[in-house]
Motif scaffolding. Structure first.
Motif, PDB file in Angstrom:
ATOM      1  N   LEU A  56      45.538 -15.919  39.151  1.00  0.00           N
ATOM      2  CA  LEU A  56      45.903 -17.270  38.732  1.00  0.00           C
ATOM      3  C   LEU A  56      44.686 -18.179  38.639  1.00  0.00           C
ATOM      4  N   VAL A  57      43.804 -18.081  39.627  1.00  0.00           N
ATOM      5  CA  VAL A  57      42.630 -18.959  39.630  1.00  0.00           C
ATOM      6  C   VAL A  57      41.719 -18.673  38.439  1.00  0.00           C
ATOM      7  N   ASN A  58      41.508 -17.390  38.149  1.00  0.00           N
ATOM      8  CA  ASN A  58      40.636 -17.031  37.032  1.00  0.00           C
ATOM      9  C   ASN A  58      41.264 -17.304  35.674  1.00  0.00           C
ATOM     10  N   SER A  59      42.541 -17.662  35.662  1.00  0.00           N
ATOM     11  CA  SER A  59      43.223 -18.013  34.418  1.00  0.00           C
ATOM     12  C   SER A  59      43.075 -19.485  34.072  1.00  0.00           C
ATOM     13  N   PHE A  60      42.373 -20.240  34.905  1.00  0.00           N
ATOM     14  CA  PHE A  60      42.367 -21.689  34.696  1.00  0.00           C
ATOM     15  C   PHE A  60      41.694 -22.081  33.381  1.00  0.00           C
ATOM     16  N   GLY A  61      40.859 -21.230  32.833  1.00  0.00           N
ATOM     17  CA  GLY A  61      40.213 -21.570  31.568  1.00  0.00           C
ATOM     18  C   GLY A  61      41.206 -21.920  30.484  1.00  0.00           C
ATOM     19  N   VAL A  62      42.332 -21.207  30.427  1.00  0.00           N
ATOM     20  CA  VAL A  62      43.333 -21.499  29.407  1.00  0.00           C
ATOM     21  C   VAL A  62      44.010 -22.837  29.698  1.00  0.00           C
ATOM     22  N   TYR A 162      48.223 -13.341  32.851  1.00  0.00           N
ATOM     23  CA  TYR A 162      48.725 -14.710  32.952  1.00  0.00           C
ATOM     24  C   TYR A 162      48.306 -15.605  31.774  1.00  0.00           C
ATOM     25  N   PRO A 163      47.029 -15.595  31.358  1.00  0.00           N
ATOM     26  CA  PRO A 163      46.679 -16.435  30.200  1.00  0.00           C
ATOM     27  C   PRO A 163      47.392 -16.018  28.915  1.00  0.00           C
ATOM     28  N   ILE A 164      47.546 -14.689  28.704  1.00  0.00           N
ATOM     29  CA  ILE A 164      48.222 -14.232  27.489  1.00  0.00           C
ATOM     30  C   ILE A 164      49.676 -14.681  27.489  1.00  0.00           C
ATOM     31  N   VAL A 165      50.351 -14.524  28.629  1.00  0.00           N
ATOM     32  CA  VAL A 165      51.746 -14.961  28.723  1.00  0.00           C
ATOM     33  C   VAL A 165      51.851 -16.458  28.464  1.00  0.00           C
ATOM     34  N   PHE A 166      50.948 -17.232  29.078  1.00  0.00           N
ATOM     35  CA  PHE A 166      51.001 -18.689  28.905  1.00  0.00           C
ATOM     36  C   PHE A 166      50.720 -19.071  27.457  1.00  0.00           C
ATOM     37  N   ALA A 178      57.031 -22.151  30.400  1.00  0.00           N
ATOM     38  CA  ALA A 178      55.946 -21.164  30.382  1.00  0.00           C
ATOM     39  C   ALA A 178      55.379 -20.971  31.786  1.00  0.00           C
ATOM     40  N   THR A 179      55.211 -22.070  32.526  1.00  0.00           N
ATOM     41  CA  THR A 179      54.698 -21.954  33.891  1.00  0.00           C
ATOM     42  C   THR A 179      55.749 -21.343  34.819  1.00  0.00           C
ATOM     43  N   ARG A 180      57.038 -21.595  34.548  1.00  0.00           N
ATOM     44  CA  ARG A 180      58.081 -20.963  35.364  1.00  0.00           C
ATOM     45  C   ARG A 180      58.073 -19.447  35.186  1.00  0.00           C
ATOM     46  N   VAL A 181      57.833 -18.979  33.973  1.00  0.00           N
ATOM     47  CA  VAL A 181      57.752 -17.540  33.734  1.00  0.00           C
ATOM     48  C   VAL A 181      56.606 -16.935  34.544  1.00  0.00           C
ATOM     49  N   LEU A 182      55.488 -17.641  34.622  1.00  0.00           N
ATOM     50  CA  LEU A 182      54.378 -17.166  35.451  1.00  0.00           C
ATOM     51  C   LEU A 182      54.825 -17.044  36.907  1.00  0.00           C
ATOM     52  N   GLY A 183      55.641 -17.996  37.347  1.00  0.00           N
ATOM     53  CA  GLY A 183      56.158 -17.945  38.708  1.00  0.00           C
ATOM     54  C   GLY A 183      57.062 -16.750  38.943  1.00  0.00           C
ATOM     55  N   PHE A 184      57.881 -16.409  37.954  1.00  0.00           N
ATOM     56  CA  PHE A 184      58.774 -15.251  38.093  1.00  0.00           C
ATOM     57  C   PHE A 184      57.961 -13.955  38.173  1.00  0.00           C
ATOM     58  N   ILE A 185      56.891 -13.874  37.390  1.00  0.00           N
ATOM     59  CA  ILE A 185      56.024 -12.691  37.457  1.00  0.00           C
ATOM     60  C   ILE A 185      55.402 -12.576  38.849  1.00  0.00           C
TER      61      ILE A 185
END
Length: 404
Positions: A56-62, A162-166, A178-185
């Motif tokens: 999650l942290v390394n996805s912050f670029g998106v 995570y970035p691709i999904v978002f 979109a962020t809720r889907v990340l939470g479900f994953i």
């Protein structure tokens, strides 16, 4: 009636005393298995913990790019980057608390996002990061760096997915869902970790202090901790800014520039596993020195890149070496710790210093990065200089360790 001189009674008493003494002595744990189903299942569980922390942290670029262009477009890059660096800070800084447990003036929208993402995600990931590596280190000695590398590759895999999904879902279903889907994953993968992970060593009978300041009497450990602070301060600047840098500096379209972050993170999967194999043969600290110096050199090279081809090469190489830089510290601190019962505390202290670096590095660089005017060079030079200084500090730690 046979004569009894008391010798039999004395012998029985001696046996009883010896038995009681043996019962009072704590059982020594078995040596680390260095493999087997149980040990590698711990690696699997820890892999998913990294998936949901560093992933999650390394996805912050998106998110940095989305906030810059949409939700927080009136805020500057430095202000927005505080969201990502604060969640990364909490992720690593909470190690100073979780380690001993294991052993024993802005806009309203910016503030809301800071609390929702920077604070809550940082707190959650902070409590799962250190146990993931601390548990794995107790199951391995000869294959420790490889095991930790496989564990840490979960962070790279997460920061690809995570970035691709978002990016795919946000235009279709909106930012909230979109962020809720990340939470479900996250929920689904964390259930695996909860189900399989087990500590190997028994907990101490007496609670330990939150800090072990005597650790800093070890000069190699002190120089290595200083190097962690410097490397984490500089290493994440290109990762946070690569998408917006590609769009504004090299005129890469938004879709392709987004995939540069995915390529960088995918490359770091191999950068977390292959260096682990090398480290098990030649030494974790020696391997970290080499990759840290290469990462610093790439930071300087980045300032002359002006086209897509150069960006692709940079993303692949920087992802690989940065993966090594962030995956090796756990094995290195474990090798510097004199007593494995203190490994969580020593890791926590080192990672807290690394967290301070993450917290201040990108926001400081952001003050010298001017996105509207396409000025990124000063920020990348700052990043590269910090990482090179970390390499020097590691060299000093190695030289002093050799003298001991």
């Amino acid at each position: 009636m046979p004569f009894n001189d008391g010798s039999a009674t004395t012998s029985d008493n001696d046996k009883s005393t010896a038995g009681n003494a043996a019962a009072q002595q704590p059982l020594r744990p078995h040596p680390p298995p260095n493999g087997g189903l149980t040990a590698w299942i711990q690696v699997l569980g820890a892999h998913f913990l990294f998936f949901n922390s560093w992933g999650l942290v390394n996805s912050f670029g998106v998110f940095q790019t989305y906030y810059q262009d949409d939700l927080l477009k009136l805020s500057n890059a430095s202000d927005i980057s505080w969201i990502g660096t604060f969640q990364a800070f909490l992720l690593v800084a909470l190690s100073v608390i979780v380690g001993p447990i294991f052993d024993r003036g802005y806009s309203r929208t910016l503030i809301i996002i800071f609390l929702a993402q920077g604070l809550t995600v940082g707190l959650g990931t902070g409590f799962i990061f250190l146990p993931s590596v601390a548990i794995v280190t107790t199951y391995f000695t000869t294959k420790r760096a490889l095991a930790i590398g496989i564990t840490a590759s979960g962070g790279s895999l997460g920061s690809v997915i995570y970035p691709i999904v978002f990016e795919r879902l946000q235009p279709r279903i909106g930012f909230p869902w979109a962020t809720r889907v990340l939470g479900f994953i996250s929920l689904a993968t964390l259930i695996v970790s909860i189900a399989v992970m087990r500590t190997r060593l028994p907990p101490p009978k007496q609670a330990r202090a939150l800090l072990d300041l005597h650790a800093f009497q070890s000069i190699p450990y002190s120089f290595y901790s200083l190097g962690l602070f410097l490397s984490f301060a500089g290493l994440y600047i290109p990762i946070f800014y690569i998408i917006i840098w590609a769009q504004r500096h090299a005129n890469v379209d938004s879709t392709l520039s987004f995939y540069l972050l995915a390529i960088l993170n995918a490359s770091s999967i191999f950068g977390r596993i292959i260096p682990g194999l090398i480290a098990d043969k030649y030494g974790s600290l020696e391997t970290a020195i080499a990759y840290t110096l290469v990462a610093g050199t790439l930071g300087y090279v980045a300032i002359v890149i002006k086209n897509l081809g150069g960006l692709l090469v940079f993303a692949i190489l920087y992802g690989f070496v940065s993966g090594a830089v962030v995956s090796l510290p756990s094995a290195i601190v474990a090798s510097l710790t004199p007593d494995m019962k203190l490994v969580g505390t020593w890791m926590g202290q080192s990672f807290f210093l690394a967290a301070l670096g993450v917290l201040i590095g990108s926001p400081i660089a952001g003050t010298s990065i001017n996105v509207p005017e396409n000025k990124f060079s000063d920020g990348f030079i700052f990043s590269a200089t910090l990482v090179m200084a970390a390499g020097v500090s590691y060299c000093l730690a190695k030289a002093l360790k050799t003298k001991e």
